[in-house]
Scaffold this active site. Structure first.
Site, PDB file in Angstrom:
ATOM      1  N   CYS A 190      -3.898 100.514  27.563  1.00 53.95           N
ATOM      2  CA  CYS A 190      -4.550 101.807  27.308  1.00 53.95           C
ATOM      3  C   CYS A 190      -5.083 101.900  25.884  1.00 53.95           C
ATOM      4  O   CYS A 190      -6.184 102.397  25.659  1.00 53.95           O
ATOM      5  CB  CYS A 190      -3.562 102.943  27.574  1.00 53.95           C
TER       6      CYS A 190
ATOM      7  N   GLY B 296      -1.187 106.844  32.742  1.00 54.22           N
ATOM      8  CA  GLY B 296      -2.169 106.446  33.733  1.00 54.22           C
ATOM      9  C   GLY B 296      -3.508 107.093  33.463  1.00 54.22           C
ATOM     10  O   GLY B 296      -3.840 107.448  32.329  1.00 54.22           O
TER      11      GLY B 296
ATOM     12  N   GLU C 234       0.186 110.428  28.849  1.00 55.05           N
ATOM     13  CA  GLU C 234      -0.525 109.392  28.082  1.00 55.05           C
ATOM     14  C   GLU C 234      -1.598 108.852  29.012  1.00 55.05           C
ATOM     15  O   GLU C 234      -1.319 108.070  29.912  1.00 55.05           O
ATOM     16  CB  GLU C 234       0.450 108.297  27.646  1.00 55.05           C
TER      17      GLU C 234
ATOM     18  N   GLY D 228      -3.667 112.457  35.630  1.00 56.77           N
ATOM     19  CA  GLY D 228      -2.968 113.340  34.703  1.00 56.77           C
ATOM     20  C   GLY D 228      -3.332 114.793  34.905  1.00 56.77           C
ATOM     21  O   GLY D 228      -2.473 115.685  34.834  1.00 56.77           O
TER      22      GLY D 228
END
Length: 466
Positions: free
Chosen positions: A275, A219, A241, A224
């Site tokens: 992403c 996300g 990630e 994070g």
């Protein structure tokens, strides 16, 4: 088509979180609003059954992962339809059916990997080995863009290594993951895998829970960082990630017509909501106009519309918040004097549709370049000095993926060595492989997924000496 999943549960609930089709606005169903107490109960069950799951051994766990893959294949078309309705991604192209197929393929690949471990010393006087053993309970927090595939990326290695897993899907796309959980749990022992569908408070509880030994999160960088801070109290292991703004550098020896299709899909896979998709392209001056027009020609013709229409390969943005971000950034490009070659003018009507947009002659510091758009709008930056292009590519605080494009692979590799990213593809982009480790650097996170390194990341190393 197989019997619809969740027919008597989430899809027919009269209360809970309402989930709407981003292409039409139609109500799909209601997801249960689990609470922190539900999460705590799930973790207690996962903790209780974990020793027996670990004791089952790699052979039995691998067998069950393969059986789970077979179960996904049996429900593949139904699952793809639910995924398309919930996320908006079309059935065809690099979208819903592909995501379902890759989910089962990933389970099988993970089941086949050699168990990590090695002999460290064996010289007749000393003998030591390094083994990798289960962490315990893994908390998996997933995103809305690839809800099935990324959940599989999180749970497949975790289960293979003997961990139990508690999954928290995105509030935007919980139904697909709930369905996936039902399918997998038709094969797995009770309590080994649980899906807790709730709001941000459930994710926050996973981050701090003292009985969750490892958190895997895909996300935003901001979230994070919050997870890392919350897990610091008990030194929780993390795989993060996070955000990416992947650069592609196109060298001056490329044939625009040869690379255009691969460049386009490297950027527009899942309508740009990936992403590790290309988010900005730096193109040598001598071929800039040709590359830009070749990409614009594809964008003009690519069919976009509701995902259940078999003709479409691009769909809507999954949520209105992301639509607004893309709109703002394209408007910033226009205001900054960039050329909008195609797109940039969304039509009125239902759904979160933003047209495939190609932007040329844009300043390297324009917001559309330096902020992650996460949608179907691609800026193309002209360069005349390769060193400057590399510096621009490296100039942001993220480093998930990147790519270098050239007719000369050796030349591309020399440039790739200078690019600061966790993965640098050569003449392709955003092509995941279960055998090849993947992870970011800088503020794109840390920890590796996939392959043997991915198995190690959801385990604890243990040395046996003597």
């Amino acid at each position: 088509m197989n019997q619809p999943l969740l027919e008597t549960s989430a899809l027919t609930m009269a209360s809970g979180r309402a989930i709407h089709d981003p292409a039409t606005g139609d109500l799909i169903g209601h997801a249960p609003e689990h609470t922190v107490a539900d999460l705590d109960a799930a973790v207690a069950v996962a903790t209780a059954v974990q020793p027996a799951w670990e004791a089952a051994g790699h052979g039995e766990r691998s067998r069950l992962l393969k059986a789970a893959a077979d179960a996904i294949d049996e429900q593949a078309e139904t699952l793809a339809h639910l995924l398309s309705r919930e996320t908006g991604k079309p059935l065809n192209g690099p979208n819903a059916r592909l995501e379902v197929a890759q989910s089962s393929a990933w389970l099988r690949a993970t089941a086949e990997f050699d168990t990590p471990g090695e002999v460290l010393v064996d010289d007749g006087q000393a003998y030591a080995t390094l083994a990798y053993e289960a962490v315990g309970v893994v908390g998996a927090i997933g995103p809305w863009n690839w809800p099935l595939m990324i959940t599989i990326w999180q749970i497949a290695p975790s289960l293979r290594m003997g961990n139990t897993v508690v999954v928290k899907p995105s509030e935007y796309s919980p139904l697909s993951v709930l369905a996936l959980g039902e399918i997998l749990n038709s094969v797995l022992p009770e309590g080994v895998l649980q899906v807790v569908s709730g709001g941000r408070e459930v994710g926050a509880r996973i981050s701090e829970h003292e009985d969750i030994a490892k958190v895997m999160f895909t996300g935003s960088t901001r979230t994070g960082k919050a997870i890392a801070a919350a897990g610091a109290a008990n030194l929780k292991r993390l795989t993060l990630e996070l955000g990416g703004n992947d650069a592609a550098i196109v060298l001056d020896d490329c044939d625009p017509e040869v690379i255009a299709e691969d460049l386009f899909w490297g950027a527009f896979i899942n309508t740009g909501q990936t992403c590790a998709a290309i988010k900005r392209i730096y193109v040598a001056d001598n071929i800039h106009d040709e590359v830009a027009e070749a990409l614009a020609a594809i964008a003009r013709d690519v069919p976009m519309g509701p995902g259940l229409d078999e003709n479409n390969v691009l769909g809507p943005l999954q949520n209105r918040q992301q639509y607004d971000i893309v709109t703002r950034l394209v408007d910033a490009a226009r205001e900054g004097g960039a050329r909008i070659l195609v797109g940039g003018d969304p039509a009125e009507g239902p759904g979160n549709f933003y047209p495939a947009t190609i932007v040329a002659d844009i300043a390297p510091d324009n917001p559309l370049v330096v902020e992650e758009q996460f949608g179907p709008a691609l800026p193309i930056i002209r360069y005349s000095d390769l060193d400057q292009a590399v510096a621009w590519a490296n100039g942001l605080d993220v480093g998930l993926g990147a790519s270098v494009w050239s007719a000369d692979r050796d030349r591309a590799l020399e440039v790739a060595k200078r690019v600061k990213a966790g993965t640098v593809w050569i003449n392709s982009h955003a092509v995941p492989d279960p055998r090849i480790p993947f992870g970011g650097i800088k503020q794109s996170g840390y920890g590796l997924e996939f392959g043997a390194e991915g198995l190690k990341s959801v385990a604890v190393p243990k040395v046996y000496n003597g």
